[in-house]
Design a protein around this motif. Structure first.
Motif, PDB file in Angstrom:
ATOM      1  N   PHE A  42       0.832  -1.199   0.000  1.00  0.00           N
ATOM      2  CA  PHE A  42       0.000   0.000   0.000  1.00  0.00           C
ATOM      3  C   PHE A  42       0.869   1.253   0.000  1.00  0.00           C
ATOM      4  O   PHE A  42       0.648   2.188  -0.777  1.00  0.00           O
ATOM      5  CB  PHE A  42      -0.928  -0.021   1.221  1.00  0.00           C
ATOM      6  N   GLN A  43       1.885   1.271   0.849  1.00  0.00           N
ATOM      7  CA  GLN A  43       2.751   2.443   0.961  1.00  0.00           C
ATOM      8  C   GLN A  43       3.613   2.649  -0.278  1.00  0.00           C
ATOM      9  O   GLN A  43       3.929   3.778  -0.630  1.00  0.00           O
ATOM     10  CB  GLN A  43       3.610   2.353   2.217  1.00  0.00           C
ATOM     11  N   ILE A  44       3.986   1.568  -0.947  1.00  0.00           N
ATOM     12  CA  ILE A  44       4.756   1.678  -2.185  1.00  0.00           C
ATOM     13  C   ILE A  44       3.909   2.293  -3.303  1.00  0.00           C
ATOM     14  O   ILE A  44       4.391   3.104  -4.096  1.00  0.00           O
ATOM     15  CB  ILE A  44       5.292   0.288  -2.621  1.00  0.00           C
ATOM     16  N   ASN A  45       2.635   1.917  -3.363  1.00  0.00           N
ATOM     17  CA  ASN A  45       1.779   2.339  -4.469  1.00  0.00           C
ATOM     18  C   ASN A  45       1.037   3.652  -4.224  1.00  0.00           C
ATOM     19  O   ASN A  45       0.620   4.305  -5.178  1.00  0.00           O
ATOM     20  CB  ASN A  45       0.774   1.232  -4.789  1.00  0.00           C
ATOM     21  N   GLN A  46       0.885   4.031  -2.979  1.00  0.00           N
ATOM     22  CA  GLN A  46       0.125   5.244  -2.682  1.00  0.00           C
ATOM     23  C   GLN A  46       0.645   6.488  -3.404  1.00  0.00           C
ATOM     24  O   GLN A  46      -0.147   7.217  -4.004  1.00  0.00           O
ATOM     25  CB  GLN A  46       0.070   5.495  -1.183  1.00  0.00           C
ATOM     26  N   PRO A  47       1.947   6.763  -3.421  1.00  0.00           N
ATOM     27  CA  PRO A  47       2.414   7.960  -4.126  1.00  0.00           C
ATOM     28  C   PRO A  47       2.084   7.937  -5.621  1.00  0.00           C
ATOM     29  O   PRO A  47       1.742   8.963  -6.205  1.00  0.00           O
ATOM     30  CB  PRO A  47       3.933   7.944  -3.913  1.00  0.00           C
ATOM     31  N   LYS A  48       2.138   6.764  -6.233  1.00  0.00           N
ATOM     32  CA  LYS A  48       1.816   6.649  -7.663  1.00  0.00           C
ATOM     33  C   LYS A  48       0.343   6.972  -7.911  1.00  0.00           C
ATOM     34  O   LYS A  48       0.002   7.657  -8.876  1.00  0.00           O
ATOM     35  CB  LYS A  48       2.107   5.229  -8.165  1.00  0.00           C
ATOM     36  N   VAL A  49      -0.511   6.474  -7.037  1.00  0.00           N
ATOM     37  CA  VAL A  49      -1.946   6.717  -7.182  1.00  0.00           C
ATOM     38  C   VAL A  49      -2.258   8.197  -6.955  1.00  0.00           C
ATOM     39  O   VAL A  49      -3.019   8.813  -7.715  1.00  0.00           O
ATOM     40  CB  VAL A  49      -2.753   5.820  -6.222  1.00  0.00           C
ATOM     41  N   VAL A  50      -1.660   8.780  -5.930  1.00  0.00           N
ATOM     42  CA  VAL A  50      -1.884  10.202  -5.641  1.00  0.00           C
ATOM     43  C   VAL A  50      -1.417  11.056  -6.828  1.00  0.00           C
ATOM     44  O   VAL A  50      -2.106  11.984  -7.245  1.00  0.00           O
ATOM     45  CB  VAL A  50      -1.188  10.619  -4.329  1.00  0.00           C
ATOM     46  N   GLN A  51      -0.256  10.735  -7.375  1.00  0.00           N
ATOM     47  CA  GLN A  51       0.246  11.488  -8.532  1.00  0.00           C
ATOM     48  C   GLN A  51      -0.698  11.383  -9.727  1.00  0.00           C
ATOM     49  O   GLN A  51      -0.960  12.376 -10.405  1.00  0.00           O
ATOM     50  CB  GLN A  51       1.624  10.976  -8.950  1.00  0.00           C
ATOM     51  N   MET A  54       0.935  15.034  -1.152  1.00  0.00           N
ATOM     52  CA  MET A  54       1.613  13.759  -0.964  1.00  0.00           C
ATOM     53  C   MET A  54       1.867  13.506   0.523  1.00  0.00           C
ATOM     54  O   MET A  54       1.673  12.391   1.022  1.00  0.00           O
ATOM     55  CB  MET A  54       2.924  13.758  -1.749  1.00  0.00           C
ATOM     56  N   ARG A  55       2.288  14.534   1.226  1.00  0.00           N
ATOM     57  CA  ARG A  55       2.552  14.411   2.664  1.00  0.00           C
ATOM     58  C   ARG A  55       1.265  14.106   3.425  1.00  0.00           C
ATOM     59  O   ARG A  55       1.266  13.291   4.344  1.00  0.00           O
ATOM     60  CB  ARG A  55       3.200  15.704   3.182  1.00  0.00           C
ATOM     61  N   LEU A  56       0.178  14.737   3.041  1.00  0.00           N
ATOM     62  CA  LEU A  56      -1.108  14.496   3.688  1.00  0.00           C
ATOM     63  C   LEU A  56      -1.540  13.040   3.500  1.00  0.00           C
ATOM     64  O   LEU A  56      -2.016  12.401   4.444  1.00  0.00           O
ATOM     65  CB  LEU A  56      -2.176  15.436   3.137  1.00  0.00           C
ATOM     66  N   ALA A  57      -1.363  12.504   2.303  1.00  0.00           N
ATOM     67  CA  ALA A  57      -1.705  11.094   2.055  1.00  0.00           C
ATOM     68  C   ALA A  57      -0.849  10.185   2.927  1.00  0.00           C
ATOM     69  O   ALA A  57      -1.348   9.211   3.511  1.00  0.00           O
ATOM     70  CB  ALA A  57      -1.520  10.767   0.574  1.00  0.00           C
ATOM     71  N   ASP A  58       0.422  10.500   3.037  1.00  0.00           N
ATOM     72  CA  ASP A  58       1.333   9.704   3.859  1.00  0.00           C
ATOM     73  C   ASP A  58       0.943   9.775   5.334  1.00  0.00           C
ATOM     74  O   ASP A  58       0.920   8.758   6.034  1.00  0.00           O
ATOM     75  CB  ASP A  58       2.769  10.192   3.653  1.00  0.00           C
ATOM     76  N   LEU A  59       0.614  10.974   5.803  1.00  0.00           N
ATOM     77  CA  LEU A  59       0.203  11.132   7.205  1.00  0.00           C
ATOM     78  C   LEU A  59      -1.100  10.391   7.496  1.00  0.00           C
ATOM     79  O   LEU A  59      -1.248   9.778   8.559  1.00  0.00           O
ATOM     80  CB  LEU A  59       0.047  12.613   7.551  1.00  0.00           C
ATOM     81  N   ALA A  60      -2.038  10.436   6.560  1.00  0.00           N
ATOM     82  CA  ALA A  60      -3.314   9.743   6.749  1.00  0.00           C
ATOM     83  C   ALA A  60      -3.086   8.237   6.865  1.00  0.00           C
ATOM     84  O   ALA A  60      -3.697   7.566   7.706  1.00  0.00           O
ATOM     85  CB  ALA A  60      -4.261  10.057   5.605  1.00  0.00           C
ATOM     86  N   THR A  61      -2.202   7.705   6.032  1.00  0.00           N
ATOM     87  CA  THR A  61      -1.899   6.274   6.084  1.00  0.00           C
ATOM     88  C   THR A  61      -1.182   5.925   7.383  1.00  0.00           C
ATOM     89  O   THR A  61      -1.499   4.915   8.027  1.00  0.00           O
ATOM     90  CB  THR A  61      -1.053   5.851   4.872  1.00  0.00           C
ATOM     91  N   THR A  62      -0.239   6.748   7.792  1.00  0.00           N
ATOM     92  CA  THR A  62       0.476   6.506   9.049  1.00  0.00           C
ATOM     93  C   THR A  62      -0.488   6.540  10.227  1.00  0.00           C
ATOM     94  O   THR A  62      -0.436   5.674  11.111  1.00  0.00           O
ATOM     95  CB  THR A  62       1.594   7.559   9.247  1.00  0.00           C
ATOM     96  N   PHE A  63      -1.382   7.509  10.236  1.00  0.00           N
ATOM     97  CA  PHE A  63      -2.378   7.601  11.312  1.00  0.00           C
ATOM     98  C   PHE A  63      -3.243   6.348  11.341  1.00  0.00           C
ATOM     99  O   PHE A  63      -3.459   5.743  12.398  1.00  0.00           O
ATOM    100  CB  PHE A  63      -3.247   8.849  11.134  1.00  0.00           C
ATOM    101  N   SER A  64      -3.731   5.947  10.183  1.00  0.00           N
ATOM    102  CA  SER A  64      -4.565   4.747  10.092  1.00  0.00           C
ATOM    103  C   SER A  64      -3.813   3.518  10.586  1.00  0.00           C
ATOM    104  O   SER A  64      -4.359   2.698  11.338  1.00  0.00           O
ATOM    105  CB  SER A  64      -5.017   4.545   8.641  1.00  0.00           C
ATOM    106  N   ASN A  65      -2.564   3.387  10.186  1.00  0.00           N
ATOM    107  CA  ASN A  65      -1.756   2.251  10.645  1.00  0.00           C
ATOM    108  C   ASN A  65      -1.565   2.282  12.156  1.00  0.00           C
ATOM    109  O   ASN A  65      -1.609   1.239  12.815  1.00  0.00           O
ATOM    110  CB  ASN A  65      -0.398   2.233   9.941  1.00  0.00           C
ATOM    111  N   ASN A  66      -1.343   3.463  12.709  1.00  0.00           N
ATOM    112  CA  ASN A  66      -1.174   3.586  14.155  1.00  0.00           C
ATOM    113  C   ASN A  66      -2.448   3.190  14.899  1.00  0.00           C
ATOM    114  O   ASN A  66      -2.399   2.502  15.929  1.00  0.00           O
ATOM    115  CB  ASN A  66      -0.753   5.007  14.546  1.00  0.00           C
TER     116      ASN A  66
END
Length: 187
Positions: A79-88, A154-166
């Motif tokens: 998920f984390q590998i592909n998220q930046p590609k999808v956001v872009q 991109m940072r917001l998407a990363d933070l949202a995923t990190t929050f969800s994982n936490n």
């Protein structure tokens, strides 16, 4: 979908294939919009954009669901590998000037129409929502502002995923042992 058959190793090939198709289709659409001398019409534009986006949106929605309910190290990593590609890819849609201009032309034509039936109202609303989404997605930005906006996105998407994982990690760790059955009365 048959969730039980979907494995973490399926995500990257699926996303990459869909991104390739999406890019090819969107390049063709932007070229057509940029070079066509004809005024675009709703039926030739917004349904085509939705068809282009559908596969990736659906697949990413399934991936997000699985990440929330069947979270594990392999799926999390995919998920984390592909998220930046999808956001872009989705950012490219929201920041496409040829698409925005075409939708603006369609919007102008619809506003000038006296046709006020239900279907026309729904089409008008879809165009207005798309234009609003594109404005909020940064279509009007250029240069450093656009670059910074995309970095924040991109940072917001990363933070949202990190929050969800936490949250998922903490939920997995929580337990409550009740030794007295009387405390469960009424539950």
């Amino acid at each position: 979908p048959k969730f039980e058959t979907i494995k973490p190793e399926h995500l990257t090939p699926a996303v990459e294939g869909l991104l390739e198709n999406l890019e090819h289709g969107f390049n063709k659409l932007e070229t057509k919009l940029s070079t066509s001398g004809n005024s675009p019409v709703y039926d030739d534009l917004l349904p085509q954009v939705e068809r282009l986006q559908f596969g990736l949106s659906y697949t990413w929605g399934v991936a997000g669901h699985l990440n929330g309910v069947k979270n594990g190290d392999e799926l999390r990593e995919a998920f984390q590998i592909n998220q930046p590609k999808v956001v872009q890819a989705m950012t490219r849609f929201s920041q496409s000037k040829p698409l925005y201009d075409a939708l603006s032309t369609v919007d102008g034509g619809m506003k000038g129409s006296s046709d006020d039936n239900f279907l026309t109202k729904q089409k008008r609303r879809a165009v207005e929502n798309s234009l609003r989404g594109m404005r909020l997605g940064g279509v009007g930005l250029e240069g450093a502002e656009k670059k910074r906006f995309n970095e924040i996105k991109m940072r917001l998407a990363d933070l949202a995923t990190t929050f969800s994982n936490n949250v998922l990690d903490e939920t997995k760790l929580f337990s409550l042992t009740v030794d007295d059955p009387d405390k469960m009365e009424g539950v």
